[in-house]
Enzyme design. Structure first.
Site, PDB file in Angstrom:
ATOM      1  N   HIS A  48       0.813  -1.221   0.000  1.00 24.43           N
ATOM      2  CA  HIS A  48       0.000   0.000   0.000  1.00 24.43           C
ATOM      3  C   HIS A  48       0.844   1.269   0.000  1.00 24.43           C
ATOM      4  CE1 HIS A  48      -3.343  -2.672   0.324  1.00 24.43           C
ATOM      5  NE2 HIS A  48      -4.081  -1.638  -0.029  1.00 24.43           N
ATOM      6  N   THR A  49       2.102   1.151   0.393  1.00 31.90           N
ATOM      7  CA  THR A  49       2.961   2.333   0.339  1.00 31.90           C
ATOM      8  C   THR A  49       3.268   2.721  -1.124  1.00 31.90           C
ATOM      9  OG1 THR A  49       3.860   1.633   2.455  1.00 31.90           O
ATOM     10  CG2 THR A  49       5.076   3.342   1.287  1.00 31.90           C
ATOM     11  N   CYS A  99      24.153  -0.582   6.962  1.00 35.04           N
ATOM     12  CA  CYS A  99      25.579  -0.478   6.595  1.00 35.04           C
ATOM     13  C   CYS A  99      26.472  -1.024   7.698  1.00 35.04           C
ATOM     14  CB  CYS A  99      25.946   0.967   6.262  1.00 35.04           C
ATOM     15  SG  CYS A  99      26.132   2.045   7.703  1.00 35.04           S
ATOM     16  N   CYS A 102      27.234   3.297  10.355  1.00 32.67           N
ATOM     17  CA  CYS A 102      26.757   4.664  10.624  1.00 32.67           C
ATOM     18  C   CYS A 102      26.304   4.782  12.091  1.00 32.67           C
ATOM     19  CB  CYS A 102      25.636   5.045   9.665  1.00 32.67           C
ATOM     20  SG  CYS A 102      24.066   4.242  10.025  1.00 32.67           S
ATOM     21  N   CYS A 113      18.997   3.126   9.075  1.00 29.60           N
ATOM     22  CA  CYS A 113      20.400   3.301   8.680  1.00 29.60           C
ATOM     23  C   CYS A 113      20.509   4.634   7.952  1.00 29.60           C
ATOM     24  CB  CYS A 113      20.823   2.159   7.760  1.00 29.60           C
ATOM     25  SG  CYS A 113      22.428   2.406   6.960  1.00 29.60           S
ATOM     26  N   ARG A 117      20.218   7.124   3.048  1.00 34.57           N
ATOM     27  CA  ARG A 117      18.835   7.609   3.138  1.00 34.57           C
ATOM     28  C   ARG A 117      18.645   8.962   2.446  1.00 34.57           C
ATOM     29  NH1 ARG A 117      14.498   8.698   2.727  1.00 34.57           N
ATOM     30  NH2 ARG A 117      12.631   8.349   3.995  1.00 34.57           N
ATOM     31  N   CYS A 177       8.775  -6.539   2.694  1.00 34.68           N
ATOM     32  CA  CYS A 177       8.118  -5.440   3.410  1.00 34.68           C
ATOM     33  C   CYS A 177       7.003  -5.881   4.375  1.00 34.68           C
ATOM     34  CB  CYS A 177       7.573  -4.377   2.445  1.00 34.68           C
ATOM     35  SG  CYS A 177       6.863  -2.974   3.341  1.00 34.68           S
ATOM     36  N   ARG A 372      -1.827  -9.859  -0.939  1.00 37.85           N
ATOM     37  CA  ARG A 372      -0.692  -9.545  -1.797  1.00 37.85           C
ATOM     38  C   ARG A 372      -0.882 -10.183  -3.174  1.00 37.85           C
ATOM     39  NH1 ARG A 372       0.370  -5.591   1.065  1.00 37.85           N
ATOM     40  NH2 ARG A 372       2.447  -5.220   1.930  1.00 37.85           N
TER      41      ARG A 372
HETATM   42  N1  LIG Z   1       5.751   1.232   8.876  1.00 36.82           N
HETATM   43  C1  LIG Z   1       6.134   0.422   7.901  1.00 36.82           C
HETATM   44  O1  LIG Z   1       7.306   0.052   7.794  1.00 36.82           O
HETATM   45  C2  LIG Z   1       5.123  -0.082   6.921  1.00 36.82           C
HETATM   46  C3  LIG Z   1       5.416  -1.191   6.112  1.00 36.82           C
HETATM   47  C4  LIG Z   1       4.430  -1.670   5.258  1.00 36.82           C
HETATM   48  C5  LIG Z   1       3.197  -1.059   5.167  1.00 36.82           C
HETATM   49  N2  LIG Z   1       2.966   0.048   5.944  1.00 36.82           N
HETATM   50  C6  LIG Z   1       1.670   0.712   5.932  1.00 36.82           C
HETATM   51  O2  LIG Z   1       0.780  -0.097   6.678  1.00 36.82           O
HETATM   52  C7  LIG Z   1      -0.561   0.160   6.292  1.00 36.82           C
HETATM   53  C8  LIG Z   1      -1.292  -1.144   6.044  1.00 36.82           C
HETATM   54  O3  LIG Z   1      -0.802  -1.806   4.917  1.00 36.82           O
HETATM   55  P1  LIG Z   1      -1.615  -3.042   4.295  1.00 36.82           P
HETATM   56  O4  LIG Z   1      -0.856  -3.457   3.091  1.00 36.82           O
HETATM   57  O5  LIG Z   1      -1.914  -4.061   5.330  1.00 36.82           O
HETATM   58  O6  LIG Z   1      -2.964  -2.273   3.883  1.00 36.82           O
HETATM   59  P2  LIG Z   1      -4.438  -2.792   3.571  1.00 36.82           P
HETATM   60  O7  LIG Z   1      -5.119  -1.683   2.839  1.00 36.82           O
HETATM   61  O8  LIG Z   1      -4.392  -4.138   2.945  1.00 36.82           O
HETATM   62  O9  LIG Z   1      -5.119  -2.966   4.986  1.00 36.82           O
HETATM   63  C9  LIG Z   1      -5.754  -1.941   5.647  1.00 36.82           C
HETATM   64  C10 LIG Z   1      -7.001  -2.487   6.310  1.00 36.82           C
HETATM   65  O10 LIG Z   1      -7.574  -1.440   7.102  1.00 36.82           O
HETATM   66  C11 LIG Z   1      -8.985  -1.483   6.974  1.00 36.82           C
HETATM   67  N3  LIG Z   1      -9.496  -0.155   7.323  1.00 36.82           N
HETATM   68  C12 LIG Z   1      -9.522   0.961   6.540  1.00 36.82           C
HETATM   69  N4  LIG Z   1     -10.014   1.997   7.227  1.00 36.82           N
HETATM   70  C13 LIG Z   1     -10.307   1.533   8.456  1.00 36.82           C
HETATM   71  C14 LIG Z   1     -10.856   2.144   9.639  1.00 36.82           C
HETATM   72  N5  LIG Z   1     -11.198   3.430   9.658  1.00 36.82           N
HETATM   73  N6  LIG Z   1     -11.024   1.369  10.735  1.00 36.82           N
HETATM   74  C15 LIG Z   1     -10.696   0.050  10.718  1.00 36.82           C
HETATM   75  N7  LIG Z   1     -10.182  -0.572   9.628  1.00 36.82           N
HETATM   76  C16 LIG Z   1      -9.988   0.168   8.522  1.00 36.82           C
HETATM   77  C17 LIG Z   1      -9.226  -1.936   5.549  1.00 36.82           C
HETATM   78  O11 LIG Z   1     -10.523  -2.518   5.394  1.00 36.82           O
HETATM   79  C18 LIG Z   1      -8.084  -2.953   5.348  1.00 36.82           C
HETATM   80  O12 LIG Z   1      -8.511  -4.252   5.719  1.00 36.82           O
HETATM   81  C19 LIG Z   1      -0.450   1.091   5.060  1.00 36.82           C
HETATM   82  O13 LIG Z   1      -0.617   2.418   5.519  1.00 36.82           O
HETATM   83  C20 LIG Z   1       0.982   0.880   4.596  1.00 36.82           C
HETATM   84  O14 LIG Z   1       1.448   2.007   3.877  1.00 36.82           O
HETATM   85  C21 LIG Z   1       3.890   0.522   6.816  1.00 36.82           C
HETATM   86  N1  LIG Z   2       8.106   8.971   2.182  1.00 32.62           N
HETATM   87  C1  LIG Z   2       7.136   8.657   3.163  1.00 32.62           C
HETATM   88  C2  LIG Z   2       7.733   7.713   4.185  1.00 32.62           C
HETATM   89  C3  LIG Z   2       6.769   6.661   4.480  1.00 32.62           C
HETATM   90  C4  LIG Z   2       7.327   5.683   5.487  1.00 32.62           C
HETATM   91  O1  LIG Z   2       7.210   5.921   6.679  1.00 32.62           O
HETATM   92  N2  LIG Z   2       7.888   4.592   5.027  1.00 32.62           N
HETATM   93  C5  LIG Z   2       8.263   3.506   5.905  1.00 32.62           C
HETATM   94  C6  LIG Z   2       8.220   2.260   5.104  1.00 32.62           C
HETATM   95  S1  LIG Z   2       6.623   1.940   4.470  1.00 32.62           S
HETATM   96  C7  LIG Z   2       6.859   0.510   3.626  1.00 32.62           C
HETATM   97  O2  LIG Z   2       5.706   0.087   3.079  1.00 32.62           O
HETATM   98  C8  LIG Z   2       9.669   3.646   6.456  1.00 32.62           C
HETATM   99  O3  LIG Z   2      10.462   2.730   6.480  1.00 32.62           O
HETATM  100  N3  LIG Z   2       9.981   4.790   6.955  1.00 32.62           N
HETATM  101  C9  LIG Z   2      11.296   5.085   7.455  1.00 32.62           C
HETATM  102  C10 LIG Z   2      12.139   5.731   6.394  1.00 32.62           C
HETATM  103  O4  LIG Z   2      11.572   6.078   5.333  1.00 32.62           O
HETATM  104  O5  LIG Z   2      13.340   5.878   6.595  1.00 32.62           O
HETATM  105  C11 LIG Z   2       6.594   9.888   3.841  1.00 32.62           C
HETATM  106  O6  LIG Z   2       7.354  10.865   3.925  1.00 32.62           O
HETATM  107  O7  LIG Z   2       5.436   9.845   4.259  1.00 32.62           O
HETATM  108 ZN   LIG Z   3       5.719  -1.692   1.966  1.00 28.37          ZN
HETATM  109 ZN   LIG Z   4      23.992   2.337   8.706  1.00 28.26          ZN
END
Ligand SMILES: NC(=O)c1ccc[n+]([C@@H]2O[C@H](COP(=O)([O-])OP(=O)(O)OC[C@H]3O[C@@H](n4cnc5c(N)ncnc54)[C@H](O)[C@@H]3O)[C@@H](O)[C@H]2O)c1
Ligand SMILES: N[C@@H](CCC(=O)N[C@@H](CSCO)C(=O)NCC(=O)O)C(=O)O
Ligand SMILES: [Zn+2]
Ligand SMILES: [Zn+2]
Length: 383
Positions: A48-49, A99, A102, A113, A117, A177, A372
């Protein structure tokens, strides 16, 4: 290898503008320079990102670019000074580098890291601040240091995890991811203990991986919250024990959860990217110790808020990137866990298509049934 040192022309899905269909183009991929690796991507999935950046809501989103960050492939060639991988190695590109040298890597406190970046955030390679991709001489930006929606990509050597070659690349591409993010949010960021009550907001791939991780950690109750009740049946297979659809309740969802759990949950995880839900996820935590982890990525301009009293009274608000996993050292470990049947991967794959179908794959992401969708990058119909 015949292509070593040469420009490779291959197919890639180019995002020319936000929200406009991706176009499959003949893209020129320059050879890797010092400290870089060129990878033949065999399989990629969509996260979804990718959709978030494509939508134009990512402040780091640059166009034209080649999106994609959840993939697996084989090293085609390496630039000068690259010692950790060689042509033929099976690898997973990692958007979070490691790396080992760092300030971040040496701190022992984070998986972030700092080495590359500043380049990956602006779509270029570190050494010369240029892109390795072009279409008829026009540069195309990289994305997240990975750009896996291309048959060949160039990444920094600190962003490549070498994996066991027996692992099926059409499956372990998911370990780039979403699945590690959910598992690691539980194991590394929250450190959920046995017996804990856990709430998971959003039952997509990331939320289901949180549930899987919480089950493995011995959580006593795993409450899944989603506005789509169709998500509930499948979520049971990942460890969710109870379900709440906020649409079926008049009270705020945090109140509903506090009432159901004798004061709140021990841990909550926001896996949606909605700042109102992030607030609810914090406020459904138990006074004194409840910890809420933000996993979802919220759009540019969105901000979180709550009464400071929520924190004064002991709740903790955290976030996680890639589940806190150190990429190059721990992705191979995750691959081995999959090979040993200790973590699920196949169960998150609901669709298989080819690169040529990438726009359909993005459409599928908005359908409730899709977790997926794996794209075969070198299928005949991509040519
Ligand atoms: N932090 C990270 O490193 C990282 C890594 C991967 C993905 N993400 C993020 O994680 C999030 C989820 O990714 P995903 O692939 O599982 O997404 P997805 O869209 O498959 O899942 C989201 C779920 O949330 C539900 N939803 C939507 N609005 C809602 C609400 N108001 N209340 C309750 N449920 C609700 C949807 O029905 C869906 O089932 C995305 O924002 C993605 O960008 C973050
Ligand atoms: N460019 C975005 C950053 C979004 C973000 O937080 N990305 C996560 C990974 S999401 C993968 O699906 C992350 O790793 N963040 C740490 C980093 O980017 O170094 C924004 O600015 O919103
Ligand atoms: Zn991702
Ligand atoms: Zn590093």
């Amino acid at each position: 290898m015949a292509t070593q040192g040469q420009v490779i022309t291959c197919k890639a899905a180019v995002a020319w503008e936000p929200n406009k269909p991706l176009i499959i183009e003949d893209v020129q991929v320059a050879p890797p320079q010092a400290g870089e690796v060129r990878i033949q991507i065999l399989f990629t999935t969509l996260c979804h990102t990718d959709a978030y950046t494509w939508s134009g809501k990512d402040p780091e989103g640059l166009f034209p670019c080649i999106l994609g960050h959840e993939a697996a492939g084989i090293v085609e060639s390496v630039g000068e000074g690259v010692t950790e991988v060689k042509p033929g190695d099976h690898v997973i590109p990692c958007y979070q580098a490691e790396c080992g040298e760092c300030k971040f890597c040496k701190s022992g406190k984070t998986n972030l890291c700092g080495k590359v970046r500043s380049a990956t955030g602006v779509g270029v390679m570190m050494s010369d601040r240029q892109s390795r991709f072009s279409v008829n001489g026009k540069p195309i930006y990289h994305f997240m240091g990975t750009s896996t929606f291309s048959q060949y990509t160039v990444v920094h050597d600190v962003s490549v995890a070498k994996i066991d070659p027996i692992a099926p690349l059409d499956k372990v591409c998911l370990l780039g991811c979403g699945v590690p993010t959910g598992l690691g949010a539980v194991w590394n960021t929250a450190k959920v203990e046995a017996g804990s009550i856990v709430a998971v907001f959003g039952l997509g791939t990331v939320g289901l991986a949180v549930a899987e991780g919480a089950k493995a950690a011995g959580a006593s109750r795993i409450i899944g919250i989603d506005i789509d009740s169709n998500k509930f049946e499948r979520a049971k297979n990942f460890g969710v024990t109870e379900f709440i659809n906020p649409k079926e309740h008049e009270n705020p969802i945090q109140q509903v959860i506090v009432d159901l759990t004798d004061g709140g949950v021990d841990y909550s995880f926001e896996c949606i990217g909605n700042v109102s839900v992030m607030r609810a996820a914090l406020e459904c935590c138990h006074k004194g110790w409840g910890t809420s982890v933000i996993v979802g990525v919220a759009a540019s301009g969105q901000e979180i808020s709550t009464r400071p009293f929520q924190l004064v009274t002991g709740r903790v608000w955290k976030g996680t990137a890639f589940g806190g996993f150190k990429s190059r050292s721990q992705v191979p470990w995750l691959v081995n866990k999959y090979l040993n049947k200790e973590i699920k991967v196949d169960e998150y794959i609901t669709h298989n298509l080819t690169l040529a179908d990438i726009n359909n794959a993005f459409d599928l992401m908005h359908e409730g049934g899709c977790l997926r969708c794996v794209l075969a990058m070198h299928a005949r119909d991509n040519m």
